[in-house]
Design a protein around this motif. Sequence first.
Motif, PDB file in Angstrom:
ATOM      1  N   THR A  74       0.829  -1.198   0.000  1.00  0.00           N
ATOM      2  CA  THR A  74       0.000   0.000   0.000  1.00  0.00           C
ATOM      3  C   THR A  74       0.866   1.251   0.000  1.00  0.00           C
ATOM      4  N   GLU A  75       0.256   2.358  -0.403  1.00  0.00           N
ATOM      5  CA  GLU A  75       0.984   3.626  -0.431  1.00  0.00           C
ATOM      6  C   GLU A  75       1.368   4.063   0.976  1.00  0.00           C
ATOM      7  N   GLU A  76       0.496   3.795   1.949  1.00  0.00           N
ATOM      8  CA  GLU A  76       0.790   4.196   3.334  1.00  0.00           C
ATOM      9  C   GLU A  76       1.993   3.439   3.890  1.00  0.00           C
ATOM     10  N   SER A  77       2.038   2.115   3.628  1.00  0.00           N
ATOM     11  CA  SER A  77       3.155   1.324   4.163  1.00  0.00           C
ATOM     12  C   SER A  77       4.476   1.708   3.507  1.00  0.00           C
ATOM     13  N   MET A  78       4.441   2.012   2.211  1.00  0.00           N
ATOM     14  CA  MET A  78       5.679   2.411   1.540  1.00  0.00           C
ATOM     15  C   MET A  78       6.160   3.770   2.039  1.00  0.00           C
ATOM     16  N   ALA A  79       5.237   4.713   2.217  1.00  0.00           N
ATOM     17  CA  ALA A  79       5.624   6.023   2.744  1.00  0.00           C
ATOM     18  C   ALA A  79       6.178   5.896   4.159  1.00  0.00           C
ATOM     19  N   GLU A  80       5.548   5.064   4.969  1.00  0.00           N
ATOM     20  CA  GLU A  80       6.022   4.862   6.340  1.00  0.00           C
ATOM     21  C   GLU A  80       7.404   4.218   6.353  1.00  0.00           C
ATOM     22  N   PHE A  81       7.646   3.275   5.428  1.00  0.00           N
ATOM     23  CA  PHE A  81       8.945   2.597   5.365  1.00  0.00           C
ATOM     24  C   PHE A  81      10.056   3.576   5.012  1.00  0.00           C
ATOM     25  N   PHE A  82       9.851   4.389   3.973  1.00  0.00           N
ATOM     26  CA  PHE A  82      10.903   5.313   3.553  1.00  0.00           C
ATOM     27  C   PHE A  82      11.097   6.444   4.566  1.00  0.00           C
TER      28      PHE A  82
ATOM     29  N   LEU B 252      16.275   6.943  10.295  1.00  0.00           N
ATOM     30  CA  LEU B 252      17.291   6.053  10.874  1.00  0.00           C
ATOM     31  C   LEU B 252      18.672   6.341  10.290  1.00  0.00           C
ATOM     32  N   ALA B 253      18.726   6.663   9.013  1.00  0.00           N
ATOM     33  CA  ALA B 253      20.010   6.938   8.370  1.00  0.00           C
ATOM     34  C   ALA B 253      20.489   8.366   8.598  1.00  0.00           C
ATOM     35  N   GLY B 254      19.671   9.188   9.263  1.00  0.00           N
ATOM     36  CA  GLY B 254      20.064  10.574   9.513  1.00  0.00           C
ATOM     37  C   GLY B 254      19.989  11.451   8.283  1.00  0.00           C
ATOM     38  N   LEU B 255      19.168  11.075   7.295  1.00  0.00           N
ATOM     39  CA  LEU B 255      19.054  11.845   6.068  1.00  0.00           C
ATOM     40  C   LEU B 255      17.881  12.810   6.084  1.00  0.00           C
TER      41      LEU B 255
ATOM     42  N   PRO C  87       9.776  13.305   5.386  1.00  0.00           N
ATOM     43  CA  PRO C  87      10.355  13.790   4.133  1.00  0.00           C
ATOM     44  C   PRO C  87       9.572  13.360   2.900  1.00  0.00           C
ATOM     45  N   VAL C  88       8.812  12.259   2.986  1.00  0.00           N
ATOM     46  CA  VAL C  88       8.029  11.786   1.841  1.00  0.00           C
ATOM     47  C   VAL C  88       6.658  12.432   1.892  1.00  0.00           C
ATOM     48  N   LEU C  89       6.321  13.165   0.844  1.00  0.00           N
ATOM     49  CA  LEU C  89       5.035  13.867   0.789  1.00  0.00           C
ATOM     50  C   LEU C  89       3.929  13.007   0.201  1.00  0.00           C
TER      51      LEU C  89
ATOM     52  N   PRO D 189      16.234  -3.970   0.823  1.00  0.00           N
ATOM     53  CA  PRO D 189      15.169  -4.986   0.867  1.00  0.00           C
ATOM     54  C   PRO D 189      13.924  -4.451   1.558  1.00  0.00           C
ATOM     55  N   PHE D 190      12.769  -4.738   0.969  1.00  0.00           N
ATOM     56  CA  PHE D 190      11.486  -4.305   1.520  1.00  0.00           C
ATOM     57  C   PHE D 190      10.473  -5.414   1.281  1.00  0.00           C
ATOM     58  N   GLN D 191      10.055  -6.054   2.369  1.00  0.00           N
ATOM     59  CA  GLN D 191       9.109  -7.163   2.321  1.00  0.00           C
ATOM     60  C   GLN D 191       9.583  -8.260   1.367  1.00  0.00           C
TER      61      GLN D 191
END
Length: 437
Positions: free
Chosen positions: A159-167, A173-176, A183-185, A216-218
């Motif tokens: 889903t779009e929500e899970s992908m946005a939450e992942f990124f 976590l990476a400090g970016l 950061p993802v709109l 890796p993602f899912q």
Amino acid sequence: MSDFEEFEKQLSENRQEREKERHKRRSRSSSPSRSDKHRSWSKDRGSRSRDKRSRSRDRKSRDRRSSSRDHKKHSYSPRRTRKKKAYKYWDVPPPGFEHITPTQYKAMQAAGQIPTIALLATSSTSGVAVTPTQVPVVGSQMTRQARRLYVGNIPFGVTEESMAEFFNAQMRLAGLSQAPSNPVLAVQINQDKNFAFLEFRSVDETTQAMAFDGIPFQGQCLKIRRPHDYRPLPGIAEQPAFHVPGVVSTVVPDSPHKLFIGGLPNYLNDDQVKELLTSFGPLKAFNLVKDSATSLSKGYAFCEYLDIGATDQTAIIETPVMVQVPGLQKVQNSGLPTEVLCLLNMVMPEELVDDDDYEEILEDIREECCKYGAVRSIEIPRPVDGVEVPGCGKIFVEYASAAECQKAMQALTGRKFANRMVVTKYYDPDMYHRHEF
């Protein structure tokens, strides 16, 4: 007496003089008889009333014009020049851009010559402003394509929500992430063609997010690219300056450290080839070239190691190497067989510290290698505290002849040892006897 009182007194005197002059003019003019006056008054009362009102309006108008002229004539107060108040917030140039106008600044920002970030100054309890922090600002429509990324090979049903939450989580976590908010709109997913588009709030964060290519993602390794309509902005970096630990990029850029791996069987997948190559060191980028129609491997790949020194360890450039896998007949840079066989990706240095574990590993290797010929000697360099031991983690087996060594290579290559795929290569006998591992 003040100027205003003097002006009022003179205005009153002028009014009295005009009234006297009007009275004299009326008295000099011939007046009608009493009866005529009575008749005229009775007939023309409305007319005289209108004339009186008209004369009154004329008199007031003349008085205003006269007073205005008199005021200008007798007023000698100089005109006060009002100083222009300096703005504290409007059109205040950012630090370092005091020499350009706001219009020029906007033009440079729209062209991408100035990063689209805002400096927000924070104040302490004492009211003193502290160092401003850089907070990304949502870019304009002109920079939208520079703030979007293509994401391929996405998991089915995501889903779009899970992908946005992942990124968003990975960026933090990476400090970016350059601000507390996400950061993802936006995320747009095309389920039919198995890809998505991510839109970020700033151009710089978009560039840094490309470091997640291959993450890796899912259970799927994502492929992150720029959109086809992407146009680089002047003054903005196109490649990320940060490497995410554990992430192997799917794009191998052209550089002196780019390696070509040939002669691979087409049934090997990405994970199997990567497992072979990681025995020389952690990978920074890897790409197994596949046929677009069948999705099968074309038999070659490109890679780049995270540690530049690992390139020399592979010996692909300096010395001929045979890296074999089951079913591989033709090998890139195979070289001539020797009496010494080097076994890779079998043991880790920490597994060789304990004496009992070391003897057990040595016995297992000797027993298996003796099945393919007469083994003269076996060397397994062990770690020493405070000393960098060359060849630690490698195993060297010396056979009586090159034919026996070749037979052992064909039998051991691709086998599993401690759940690791065995990688083999021939080794120079002279270097082996000098213990140059």
